[in-house]
Scaffold this motif. Structure first.
Motif, PDB file in Angstrom:
ATOM      1  N   THR A 142       0.804  -1.219   0.000  1.00 14.01           N
ATOM      2  CA  THR A 142       0.000   0.000   0.000  1.00 14.01           C
ATOM      3  C   THR A 142       0.840   1.274   0.000  1.00 14.01           C
ATOM      4  O   THR A 142       0.292   2.360  -0.056  1.00 14.01           O
ATOM      5  CB  THR A 142      -0.935   0.035   1.223  1.00 14.01           C
ATOM      6  N   PHE A 143       2.156   1.132   0.066  1.00 13.76           N
ATOM      7  CA  PHE A 143       3.030   2.305  -0.002  1.00 13.76           C
ATOM      8  C   PHE A 143       3.779   2.287  -1.324  1.00 13.76           C
ATOM      9  O   PHE A 143       4.174   1.236  -1.802  1.00 13.76           O
ATOM     10  CB  PHE A 143       4.060   2.291   1.140  1.00 13.76           C
ATOM     11  N   ASN A 144       3.986   3.460  -1.897  1.00 10.55           N
ATOM     12  CA  ASN A 144       4.822   3.536  -3.088  1.00 10.55           C
ATOM     13  C   ASN A 144       6.251   3.184  -2.726  1.00 10.55           C
ATOM     14  O   ASN A 144       6.749   3.535  -1.655  1.00 10.55           O
ATOM     15  CB  ASN A 144       4.782   4.947  -3.692  1.00 10.55           C
ATOM     16  N   ASN A 165       0.937  10.224   9.468  1.00  6.00           N
ATOM     17  CA  ASN A 165       2.052   9.959   8.554  1.00  6.00           C
ATOM     18  C   ASN A 165       2.998   8.937   9.178  1.00  6.00           C
ATOM     19  O   ASN A 165       3.994   9.284   9.809  1.00  6.00           O
ATOM     20  CB  ASN A 165       2.801  11.255   8.230  1.00  6.00           C
ATOM     21  N   SER A 212       4.855   6.894   7.600  1.00  5.00           N
ATOM     22  CA  SER A 212       6.064   6.723   6.783  1.00  5.00           C
ATOM     23  C   SER A 212       7.299   7.334   7.441  1.00  5.00           C
ATOM     24  O   SER A 212       8.415   6.849   7.243  1.00  5.00           O
ATOM     25  CB  SER A 212       5.859   7.335   5.397  1.00  5.00           C
ATOM     26  N   GLU A 224       4.780  -2.332   4.016  1.00  2.00           N
ATOM     27  CA  GLU A 224       4.962  -0.889   4.127  1.00  2.00           C
ATOM     28  C   GLU A 224       6.341  -0.569   4.700  1.00  2.00           C
ATOM     29  O   GLU A 224       7.070   0.287   4.181  1.00  2.00           O
ATOM     30  CB  GLU A 224       3.876  -0.304   5.024  1.00  2.00           C
ATOM     31  N   TYR A 257      10.573   0.876   3.057  1.00  2.00           N
ATOM     32  CA  TYR A 257      11.503   1.845   3.633  1.00  2.00           C
ATOM     33  C   TYR A 257      12.716   1.165   4.260  1.00  2.00           C
ATOM     34  O   TYR A 257      13.364   1.706   5.151  1.00  2.00           O
ATOM     35  CB  TYR A 257      10.783   2.700   4.685  1.00  2.00           C
TER      36      TYR A 257
END
Length: 395
Positions: A202-204, A281, A283, A307, A311
């Protein structure tokens, strides 16, 4: 094609994993020329308008089956629906599937570990914290006679799965490993009705130029001991903090057991542990953390792993859910450890804390692994299933 999603509440991608997945898939489907409609069976209309599709509601008809079904059928007709994707197997949605016209194809998605709560029944019950006397008594009785309650739970799960399979053209799980388990428990359910598609990330997959971590481990999720078992994440950190005074642990999220967990940590005198609450947020925490950890009793497909891996967080989980082996290449991009043994997970993490070169290697491979779960690739699998069901060829 015209696609209808069913769920109990409106689709707000910021409020839960199923909603985020639905929104991402809807966006991909629309880009491919499909029309997307969403029907909430319980929630009333809200001002939220960002969902990549048309939102419909059936709340006012819920307690009148005739009107409920009539409204549902009118929506199918209004939008000329070809495929219904049922995002839960509630009594309401199963009733709708049972009465859906045969020419409309139906897919039910099981978003959890099918028999996870049965397998770890005692651990689930032990983690219920309540001041309600009736619930305390029920907890005591269920732990005294676990075989009775476990059998009832298993039979209830079997019934729901069987009905979902019978009323649907396909019963879809988040991992083929779950398919094998379900077929073992319910051999009378036709195997050709069972399939699996992983959840999309779900995260770029952002492009980073540096590896800028702040020496920390991270938990993200609802602060509910069932099924998250967060007190063992705290125990994990207690073990690690003894030898790593410059490291920190962060718990991001809120929920019914937050006060219990904060008190648990306070009584044990644990340092460098930070309860961050709900954050819009997340992220920012993924970007700084070295490890993303889950000590859950059961999971379906925890979104926070992919997710975090986007990162370069190294995933560390208990092996309580089979889909973990789809997400993590054990001992290569993360760790899958023996359930309910925080010392084992602490030892694995410590081995990478002590070896920066290996830690960087694991982090790089973690990010590479989530390329298997891009929305593009997962949507391709869904589209293939659509065409398989409708006997159409992919254009």
């Amino acid at each position: 094609m015209n696609i209808l999603f069913l769920f109990h509440c409106e689709i707000n991608p910021n409020s839960g994993g199923v909603q985020r997945v639905t929104d991402i898939l809807a966006h991909e489907f629309k880009q491919r020329g499909h029309n997307v409609v969403f029907l909430s069976t319980s929630s009333a209309f809200t001002d939220f308008t960002e969902f990549s599709g048309i939102q419909e509601f059936a709340t006012e008809f819920k307690y009148n089956q005739k009107l409920f079904l009539k409204h549902y059928l009118s929506i199918l007709n209004k939008h000329n629906i070809d495929i219904v994707i049922n995002q839960e197997t509630s009594e309401e949605t199963l009733y709708l599937l049972k009465n859906t016209p045969k020419e409309i194809k139906k897919i039910s998605v099981w978003h959890t570990n099918p028999f996870g709560y049965v397998k770890y029944f005692k651990e689930i019950k032990k983690n219920i914290h309540t001041t309600n006397k009736s619930k305390q008594i029920l907890k005591h009785i269920s732990l005294t006679f676990p075989h009775i309650f476990k059998h009832r739970l298993k039979q209830k799960t079997i019934k729901r799965l069987y009905l979902a399979g019978i009323y649907s053209d396909k019963l879809c799980f988040l991992s083929y490993r779950f398919v094998d388990i379900v077929h073992k428990y319910i051999p009378q359910l036709p195997l050709d009705k069972l399939t699996a598609i992983n959840n999309p990330n779900t995260f770029n997959n952002f492009k980073d130029s540096t590896y800028n971590k702040n020496n920390s481990i991270l938990f993200v999720g609802r602060l509910s001991e069932v099924p998250k078992n967060i007190h063992e994440f705290i125990e994990l950190w207690e073990l690690l903090s003894r030898n790593n005074p410059k490291w920190n642990a962060y718990i991001v999220g809120d929920g019914p057991d937050r006060a219990y967990l904060e008190n648990f940590a306070r009584q044990r005198g644990i340092t460098n542990l930070h309860f961050e609450g709900m954050k819009s947020n997340v992220s920012e925490y993924y970007a700084k953390a070295n490890f993303i950890c889950l000590t859950s009793i059961s999971e379906g497909w925890p979104m926070i792993l992919a997710e975090g891996m986007a990162y370069k967080c190294i995933p560390c989980v208990y092996g309580t859910f089979e889909s973990a082996y789809d997400i993590i290449d054990n001992n290569e991009c993360g760790f899958i450890t023996t359930p309910f043994k925080p010392q084992e997970m602490a030892d694995k993490i410590q081995s990478l804390i002590d070896n920066e070169e290996k830690r960087l290697q694991f982090a790089r491979k973690a990010k590479e692994k989530i390329a298997y779960f891009t929305p593009l690739k997962i949507a391709n699998q869904w589209e293939q299933l659509f065409y398989q069901l409708t006997n159409e060829s992919i254009q």
